[in-house]
Design a protein around this motif. Structure first.
Motif, short mmCIF file in Angstrom:
data_model
loop_
_atom_site.label_atom_id
_atom_site.label_comp_id
_atom_site.label_asym_id
_atom_site.label_seq_id
_atom_site.Cartn_x
_atom_site.Cartn_y
_atom_site.Cartn_z
N THR A 84 0.84 -1.19 0.00
CA THR A 84 0.00 0.00 0.00
C THR A 84 0.88 1.24 0.00
O THR A 84 1.81 1.36 0.80
CB THR A 84 -0.92 0.01 1.23
N ILE A 85 0.56 2.17 -0.91
CA ILE A 85 1.30 3.43 -0.99
C ILE A 85 0.56 4.47 -0.16
O ILE A 85 -0.67 4.61 -0.26
CB ILE A 85 1.42 3.90 -2.45
N ASN A 86 1.29 5.18 0.66
CA ASN A 86 0.71 6.26 1.46
C ASN A 86 1.63 7.48 1.39
O ASN A 86 2.65 7.47 0.69
CB ASN A 86 0.48 5.80 2.90
N SER A 91 7.18 8.69 -2.11
CA SER A 91 8.36 9.10 -2.87
C SER A 91 9.10 7.89 -3.45
O SER A 91 9.76 8.00 -4.49
CB SER A 91 9.30 9.91 -1.99
N GLN A 92 8.99 6.73 -2.82
CA GLN A 92 9.63 5.52 -3.32
C GLN A 92 9.01 5.05 -4.63
O GLN A 92 9.66 4.36 -5.43
CB GLN A 92 9.51 4.39 -2.30
N TYR A 93 7.75 5.42 -4.84
CA TYR A 93 7.01 4.95 -6.02
C TYR A 93 6.71 6.09 -6.99
O TYR A 93 5.89 5.94 -7.89
CB TYR A 93 5.70 4.30 -5.57
N ALA A 103 -0.36 14.75 -5.56
CA ALA A 103 -1.04 15.88 -4.92
C ALA A 103 -2.07 15.39 -3.92
O ALA A 103 -2.27 16.01 -2.86
CB ALA A 103 -1.71 16.75 -5.98
N MET A 104 -2.73 14.28 -4.21
CA MET A 104 -3.70 13.73 -3.26
C MET A 104 -3.01 13.33 -1.96
O MET A 104 -3.58 13.51 -0.87
CB MET A 104 -4.41 12.53 -3.89
N ASP A 110 -2.99 11.85 5.78
CA ASP A 110 -3.34 10.88 6.81
C ASP A 110 -4.32 9.81 6.34
O ASP A 110 -4.46 8.76 7.00
CB ASP A 110 -3.93 11.58 8.04
N THR A 111 -5.00 10.06 5.22
CA THR A 111 -6.10 9.15 4.85
C THR A 111 -6.01 8.59 3.45
O THR A 111 -6.53 7.49 3.19
CB THR A 111 -7.45 9.88 5.00
N PHE A 112 -5.41 9.29 2.50
CA PHE A 112 -5.39 8.80 1.12
C PHE A 112 -4.35 7.69 0.97
O PHE A 112 -3.20 7.83 1.41
CB PHE A 112 -5.08 9.94 0.14
N LYS A 113 -4.74 6.61 0.35
CA LYS A 113 -3.85 5.46 0.15
C LYS A 113 -4.13 4.82 -1.20
O LYS A 113 -5.23 4.93 -1.75
CB LYS A 113 -4.05 4.42 1.25
N ILE A 114 -3.12 4.15 -1.73
CA ILE A 114 -3.25 3.41 -2.98
C ILE A 114 -2.85 1.96 -2.73
O ILE A 114 -1.66 1.65 -2.66
CB ILE A 114 -2.38 4.03 -4.09
N PRO A 115 -3.82 1.06 -2.55
CA PRO A 115 -3.50 -0.36 -2.39
C PRO A 115 -3.20 -0.98 -3.76
O PRO A 115 -4.03 -0.90 -4.66
CB PRO A 115 -4.76 -0.95 -1.77
#
Length: 460
Positions: A84-86, A91-93, A103-104, A110-115
């Motif tokens: 999961t990217i948070n 920055s690693q991805y 930007a998101m 604290d809440t936006f994530k990309i699984p």
């Protein structure tokens, strides 16, 4: 001139007019659609790591799917996020994220994530769409500086694009505009504007779309310059119920722009809506979506200069079956700032990067737009939009999945973020409805999509 002859005669005249004509590719180039390219122009091969080869996509429903239009069964129920990217590790991805996604993370750290899940190239279309796409590759043309599509029917018009082609960008956006989305669909769904505190009030609409361009019983000469017919009737809330919109979308946008009508239930009147295009605000979106934001981009491309920048690998929403599950409520999905990332699925895919810059001397609220187009469908999955000061302002996302009963790969939710206002708009919510898009009925034809029908359907 009879409209039904517009391609046969009018388009021929365009070829010899002062407007430039952008031609198709050679038969030898088109043969790549049967070799190293997929039937719609993506790369068949994988990247040797985490993007697999395309092997035909997902074209059969899983066990348990028995009725057209029912909520989809997730064909990959055992898949779990690989990572999961948070905001902390984004920055690693960075190489695989859009500016809008970054930007998101900045706005909602604290809440936006990309699984991120295993990549499954599920994109699929019927064989006859592939056959038409091959034919289009050697015959489709653009005219009127890219505002008119000629000689195309029933498939992607420009599946083989050369980056050195100065009109590559225009061809890419027309591929998106005309991509396969079925022939006739019915959908009852809600759209919402989600406020800063997470509050929302759904507007429920009944939508019908006939993609005339994909009618199998038509020929190029029969298209009558119609790409699709769109009819939408508001069902709730009560104060808006009965309002309706009708659109006739054209292929030759230069000579015959979109026609649109609106029905006001209170006044019981149908009126032309000539301004339902470009950056006209959409009322139900509470100022968060403009007319040409719908479907990530629609309508005439004539207010922008288009440049295809190339391809890149990106984490994009794909196979979002959980997000459309009827086991979820709207309250489960909608959160302050963005939808609940717990129910989203992202995969690494290759995308075309397309940049649109506002032309000099024309008006639009966006000075620049950057679109990320899925190579396997030509559908825009991410869009970054910049205001007239050059600042990133709005970020749009199409949460894709394959409607395996048809098959077609399209969106289940479209989400439009205003980064400055910290509000967002969602289209396509059907979790609390009886079903999803229903493709099972035959197309009713042009006599159904008339202003008179708009008045009849719009009555409370």
């Amino acid at each position: 001139m009879n409209k039904k002859k517009w391609i046969a005669a009018g388009a021929l005249a365009l070829m010899f007019s002062t407007s430039s004509v952008f031609a198709a590719v050679s038969v030898q180039q088109a043969e790549r659609l049967k070799e190293d390219l997929t039937p719609v122009g993506g790369e068949r091969a994988g990247n040797g790591k985490d993007i697999p080869p395309w092997r035909g996509g997902l074209s059969l429903p899983p066990l348990g799917y028995t009725k057209a239009g029912q909520h989809h069964i997730d064909p990959f129920p055992g898949d779990k996020p690989l990572f999961t990217i948070n905001a902390k590790n984004a920055s690693q991805y960075r190489a695989y994220l859009s500016d809008g996604q970054m930007a998101m993370f900045d706005v909602y750290p604290d809440t936006f994530k990309i699984p991120v899940y295993k990549t499954r190239r599920t994109a699929a279309a019927p064989e006859w769409v592939y056959e038409n796409t091959y034919k289009n590759a050697v015959r489709s043309e653009l005219a009127n500086n890219g505002s008119s599509l000629l000689y195309a029917y029933g498939g992607i018009p420009f599946p083989v694009i050369d980056l050195d082609d100065k009109e590559a960008g225009l061809k890419a956006i027309w591929n998106h505009i005309t991509r396969w989305r079925g022939t006739y669909l019915q959908l009852r769904a809600s759209e919402v504007a989600v406020q800063v505190d997470g509050n929302f009030s759904p507007t429920t609409v009944q939508q019908e779309v006939e993609f005339n361009y994909y009618r199998q019983d038509r020929t190029i000469e029969d298209l009558n310059n119609i790409l699709f017919y769109y009819l939408s009737v508001t069902k709730a809330p009560a104060r808006l119920a009965g309002g309706a919109v009708l659109v006739h979308e054209s292929l030759n946008q230069a000579d015959e722009p979109r026609q649109a009508w609106g029905y006001n239930a209170g006044q019981r009147r149908v009126r032309r809506a000539p301004n339902l295009a470009y950056d006209t605000p959409i009322a139900a979106a509470d100022g968060l979506r403009y007319a040409d934001d719908t479907d990530m981009f629609n309508g005439s491309p004539d207010r922008f200069d288009w440049k295809l920048l190339g391809k890149k690998e990106l984490f994009i929403p794909y196979n979002n079956y959980r997000l459309s599950s009827n086991e979820l409520s709207y309250n489960d999905i909608l959160r302050p700032g963005h939808i609940n990332p717990e129910y989203t699925r992202y995969e690494k895919h290759r995308v075309w990067v397309l940049e649109a810059t506002q032309k000099a001397g024309v008006r639009h609220v966006y000075s620049k737009r950057r679109f990320y187009i899925d190579e396997d469908t030509w559908g825009i999955v991410l869009a970054d939009q910049y205001d007239n000061q050059g600042d990133l302002w709005r970020v749009s996302t199409a949460y894709m999945k394959t409607y395996y009963e048809l098959p077609v790969t399209w969106t289940t939710l479209d989400v439009f973020h205003d980064l400055k206002a910290r509000r967002y708009h969602v289209q396509g919510l059907s979790n609390e409805e009886m079903g999803e898009i229903d493709y099972s009925s035959p197309p009713p034809g042009e006599r159904y999509f008339t202003p008179a029908e708009l008045r009849r359907r719009g009555r409370r």
